[in-house]
Design a protein around this motif. Sequence first.
Motif, PDB file in Angstrom:
ATOM      1  N   PRO A   1       0.826  -1.219   0.000  1.00  0.00           N
ATOM      2  CA  PRO A   1       0.000   0.000   0.000  1.00  0.00           C
ATOM      3  C   PRO A   1       0.849   1.254   0.000  1.00  0.00           C
ATOM      4  CG  PRO A   1      -0.823  -1.548   1.607  1.00  0.00           C
ATOM      5  CD  PRO A   1       0.447  -2.130   1.089  1.00  0.00           C
ATOM      6  N   TRP A   2       1.835   1.315   0.881  1.00  0.00           N
ATOM      7  CA  TRP A   2       2.657   2.521   0.945  1.00  0.00           C
ATOM      8  C   TRP A   2       3.497   2.668  -0.312  1.00  0.00           C
ATOM      9  CZ3 TRP A   2       7.789   1.678   0.504  1.00  0.00           C
ATOM     10  CH2 TRP A   2       8.254   0.372   0.762  1.00  0.00           C
ATOM     11  N   GLY A   3       3.906   1.535  -0.842  1.00  0.00           N
ATOM     12  CA  GLY A   3       4.728   1.592  -2.050  1.00  0.00           C
ATOM     13  C   GLY A   3       3.923   2.076  -3.242  1.00  0.00           C
ATOM     14  N   PHE A   4       2.687   1.595  -3.311  1.00  0.00           N
ATOM     15  CA  PHE A   4       1.842   2.005  -4.415  1.00  0.00           C
ATOM     16  C   PHE A   4       1.578   3.508  -4.360  1.00  0.00           C
ATOM     17  CE2 PHE A   4      -2.332   2.680  -6.387  1.00  0.00           C
ATOM     18  CZ  PHE A   4      -2.041   2.213  -7.657  1.00  0.00           C
ATOM     19  N   ALA A   5       1.200   3.960  -3.148  1.00  0.00           N
ATOM     20  CA  ALA A   5       0.954   5.399  -2.989  1.00  0.00           C
ATOM     21  C   ALA A   5       2.213   6.180  -3.322  1.00  0.00           C
ATOM     22  CB  ALA A   5       0.496   5.697  -1.575  1.00  0.00           C
ATOM     23  N   GLY A   6       3.338   5.683  -2.809  1.00  0.00           N
ATOM     24  CA  GLY A   6       4.597   6.359  -3.085  1.00  0.00           C
ATOM     25  C   GLY A   6       4.894   6.397  -4.571  1.00  0.00           C
TER      26      GLY A   6
END
Lengths: 251, 413, 245, 397, 228
Positions: B233-238
């Motif tokens: 999730p954080w990677g996608f948002a990033g």
Amino acid sequence: MLGSGIINGLIVTAKNFVGSYHDPKRMVTVEYPEQRTVLPENYRNFPFLISENATDPMGTLRCVACQICEKECPPQCIIIEKSKDKKPDASGKPQLYPAVFGIDTSVCMSCQICVEVCPFDAIKMDQVFEIAATDRFHDLFLTREKLAKPNSYYHQIHPTEAAEVDGRLNTERKAAEEKAKAAAAAKAAAAAAKSVPVAGVADPGPASPRPATPIQPASAPAAPATSPVPKPQDEPRSSPAGEGGPANPAS
Amino acid sequence: MTTAPDSFLERAPLELRDWAVQLLPGPLQWLAHHLITVVAILAVFGLFFAFTTIAERKLLARLQNRLGPNRTGLPKFSILPWHLKHTLFGLSQPFADAVKALTKEDIVPAAADHFLHFLAPVIVVAFSLMTFAVLPFGREYLPVDLDAALLYFFAAGAATELAIFMAGWSSRNKYSLLAAMRALAQLISYELPLILSVVPVVLVTGTLSTKAIVLSQGYWIFGFLPHWFVFTPWGFAGFIIFLIAALAESNRSPFDLPEAESELVAGHLTEYSGFKYALFFMAEYFGLTALSGLGVTLFLGGWQAPFPFLEFIPSYLWFMMKLIGMIMFFIWVRGTLLRLRIDQLTRLAWQFLVPLALLNVGNAAFWVLTTHWAGPLQLVRWGVSLVIVILPFFFLGRSLSAGYAPRTYRYAP
Amino acid sequence: METVQQLRDRLAARFPAARVELVLNPGVAAEHSLRLDAALGRDIALFLRDDPALRLDYCSNVTGVDWPDKEITDVVKTTVPDPAGGPPKIVEEKSVHVQPGCLEAVYHLYSMSLKHGPVVIRLRTGNRADAVTLPSLTPVWRSCDFQEREIFDLFGIVFAGHPDLRRLLMWDEFKDHPMRKDYVEPDDYEWEPTAHGAVLERAKAHQLAAVAGVVDPGQSSANPPKAAPGSTTPATTAPVKEAKP
Amino acid sequence: MSCSDFNDLDAELTAFGHPGGSSVRAVHDQFHGDLLEVSMGPQHPSTHGVFRMVATLDGEQIVKLKPVFGYLHRNHEKIAENTTYLGSMPYTDRLDYLCSMSTNWAYALAVEKLSGQAVPDRAQYLRIIMAELTRLVNHACLVGFLFNDLGTSFTPLLYAFREREKIIDLFEALSGSRMMCNYQRFGGCRVDPTPEWLAAARTLVENFPRFLDEYERMLTGNEIMLARTQGIGRLDPAHAVNAGLTGPVLRASGVDYDLRKVDGYGFYPRFDFRVPLGAQGDTYDRYMLRILEMRESVKILVQAFRDLPGGPIMDPKAKLRSFRPKAGEAYGRLEGPKGELGFYLISDGTPNPYRYRVRPPSLINLTLLEEMCLGHTIADAVVILGSIDIVLGEVDR
Amino acid sequence: MSDAPQSTPASPRPAPAEGFPAAGNISDADREELRRHGILLTSLEELYNWGRSNSIWPLQFGLACCAIEMIAAATARFDIARFGAEIFRPSPRQADLMIVSGTVTKKMAPLVVRLWNQMPEPKYCIAMGACAISGGPFKQGYNVLKGIDRLIPVDIYIPGCPPRPEALLNGLIQLQKQIKGEKLTGPDAARHTRADLPSEYPIPAYGAHDLEPAKNPAVWTPPAPPSA
């Protein structure tokens, strides 16, 4: 949600991208020098002069140098000088002919008014458009030698219209001939009856039929009369199927 | 991580280099080693630039239902007779452009600052090329393994914007000046989300070295799901924030404000002609390539293959494929979107991307703290992380687009 | 809507000081118009705009018309009784007088709120030379802004009270008013392969000047303008007549 | 962002356009610091031809904007006064070169009003068909150009031109020329379409909404597009009426004034269509109104193809040559795609008009350009200009 | 790609054979002959001309009606991009070709010359349409320049009002041919290589009645009209 509109847009362009490989509706490019769209029959670019036959174009120009087109041409790009002598036309009557007939295609606006006002069907619109030149003074000024094209060429580019014009001219010529014959016969009869020779009527031909020819189309609206009908096969141009189809980037 | 490293294809370029280097006397070997690396990068990415331009023109053309350049062919002097009639799909177009640009007259406006006017294109190309030094193009293909590679990358990348300002300023053209101002505003606004979008990766991996970051993405969950950061999730948002910021940093549509054709004619490039213009053009694509490369490195697993059974393909080819994919996406975006206005551009950065990126840093911290969660807790971990990503996106997006909506229309009675 | 005749009467009653004439349109369209007193033009225009029955809130078209001086031949017939006692002779006396020209601004007014129109109003200048000032109706209808500037540019009517009266279409340094009937355009008729009519005469003048400019007899006459470009230029620009400002 | 450092820059700079606009000049104003005067055009990608705007900028914000005209002033009126009534017809093609068919009609309408010439029914229907097809062409192109101004990489423009080409092909098959149709005559039309032509046109019209749907899907909901156009260049109805704005620009401000309804010229009263009205008068309304008008035009076209009567296309009494209307004057106008297009003619009984005047909607719609642009940025100014829809051939004539 | 590329529909008139633009003035057969004799014509000149002729970037600059056809030439149906010429640069600094597309009014003429002067060499000019060539239908107008070749040199004239987009493409192909045949040295060297020929042309000033000067005699040398 923020971004949905953008994603919609991306989808549409992606569809067009994919479609450009398989859907002729979405790949409309016509690779011009090799492929060409069919020009519609009505297409007009610059005027040309009709000569009755191809072997002697200067001798058989239909134009009688009446100078109507010169006067009516909105940008005034036509120049005509009448001949001093007369030459027989297609039906054998002696007519004036243009000693000078020039059209400056660097001015012409392709409006077709010269064609519409011409009472003799002598000037028509050509379809050649690949006439880029490097010298406008010599290449773009069309003299009558460059302008004259045979009637067969006219049939080639505007078949429907040309057939109509030919039909009309033929009936007119026939009528004129018959009239001339009748007039000659009547005169002969009158001469025989009176047995008084009338000076100057030795050539009965041109006097009577000539006015008849120009007046008829001028009084009637020329536009619908000469309205050409596009060929059916021109129509697919508006649908993508006729637009060259899928094109190969490698070609 | 088992098979490929020693395959012939994987090693071939390295072996070639080593063979060439060992031909030279000892003291020169170090220099030759690096020179060869530099020349290789210049050659590969020079060609890559050339083909990116033609790809962009052809892809855009396809998006727009046309063919694009397809009949350039080659000059006729070549000894090969076969191509006299061939047009090579127009692939030689960039070389024709290059020949033309090289031989074009170079005009420097009389009132321009001649020195800066000359310096700007040099700087912009130099710095955009420098960023390539820290990108791991393959398993063994990292030109310089810096510990602070990311910091170096951003430092070098930021300098290009300065060069754009130099260009706009020195041209002494009003459009160029406005473009320069815009470029500065854009640089300052988007440097922050760009870096903040990268911080989570640094947080999770605990390193600034690009090599280590790629290696930390190098295993498969359940044996087939790649452990790339974009799949968290954080990677996608990033990654999304990174993409947007990268678009802005490389002055690509919809953030091509400095070059805004319909407003500022050609922006900072207005007074550049000939080869200087080509240099700017080149730098723009180098910057784009470098940022895409960084995105691949940080979020898309770098040179790693997506599936174990595909590892036989050399790592540098994987990198290139991902790079091409990213660039194609950028071209697609360019073909679709319209340009933001300068105030909207900064607003997007400060009111949307920066808060999102900050929250995403927190998200990554949460992710790190919960590394040991397992079993059903793993689901909770994912759920919480997703919520941290989606809710702010939703609310911030709502506030950003407040007041803008499609309308319905009335008709005259 | 009331007829133009009724409107004229109402205006005459409302503005007793103003002269409001009805100009009949003899054509098929029969759109008659009102010629307003230029001095009170703006007041009447305001009235037309704000009158509740008219509400002519939309000024569609503003244009100038040039009426040059006209020579009118009057024939006065007098019957002179024959002193000899014969039938009286009719003697014709011709006298030529010049009807002074003027410039005219024509406004087509409509009502967008009441959806009627047009009411055509006209304003006339005193002459075409010095008394060319008319009141600007731009303060009444903003749509007159560019159109009055255009008239100022092309016809030379000066609109008093216009907020920004500059040339609209021609450059500022331009001195003439080309839409006037007596304007003569600059002479650039060097290459006229299809000249006839008026153009031919000018082109001929050019060729004569060009041929005269050939000093070197050895120079081929095929391209005389090339031979003497310097000498043709003043010759060509000299005969340009200036229209009156 | 003030440009105070540029006070000392009075050297000649190589900017574009007018010689006067080629130097960076700091314009002093007591309220704003230093302002930058930018001359946009006549050669500028977004001025739709050779239009020129002299904008004074405070940062990127416009504090003053003066339009400059005349770079395409080609003396249409003067030439028309020196040629016959018929001779001006091809020149009207070149007035609004995107919509030659409706410009032709406007001129024919005025001359017919001047001379009392009747028009047969079939010609009236054909005129409506041509005028509405022209409206489709014009609005599609306008929307494409507008998005170009908004900064797309030509994609919407090329999609619009893809559709335009189809309609242009129809015009070419009928009249012989792609753009300069020269189709209308006083008392009718020049060429009668064949059944095949009509069938092709009908197919095109039936497929047109599909294009509009795709277009709208691509761009109408786009967040950037909404942000760039909503609330930009607001125009309130009172000002718009007073400034004589017409066409979609006026109706976007909510004023119900469509000459097809008001004047009911041609056979428009026989047709069932609606007039969309905007509420806010901003750029987005102006854009959407074009889209909605295209949908209404499609409706009109469908009805016209259904009801097209047979019969002649020229009034038998109409004269092609030596056409001399009675002395008098007439003002004929119609709802062109850009607004009220009028022709004011004074005849003195000679073959040439004594006075020939075009009421150009494009020029008059620019009256409030400055007011609409004030306070917005330079990026908005080009978009506002694009949404007004001008064509320079008509602005400058 | 579903079906084979449609063959060229037979043109109704004898179309001029317009193949792919061949190289300069050496025919392929000649070249083959020379190649067989071991003479490599790897001349710099040819590379140079090849590059320039395939990368003609026009100035984004429309004047009037013809500009719409110029845009149409860039759109999907005609796609000028196939010739590598779709990059319409709005800044003259990066443009190689000025397509004067439309009526040049006297008010606009100085600016056209100015733009021409701002373009870097080698530069070319196409006069597209009747108005740009001679003033066209509007030549009788008081504010219309009777041909842009009164002020700047024109390489290709494309008549038509307006010319079809294909005609513009045809003109572009002719220009490509011209560029491919240009010489760098010798008596017939290309214009831009010759130091004695100007690259910039005097910009006329706005006068009280006309442009001053109204024409540039160094550029414009009309012959005597044929009817004279």
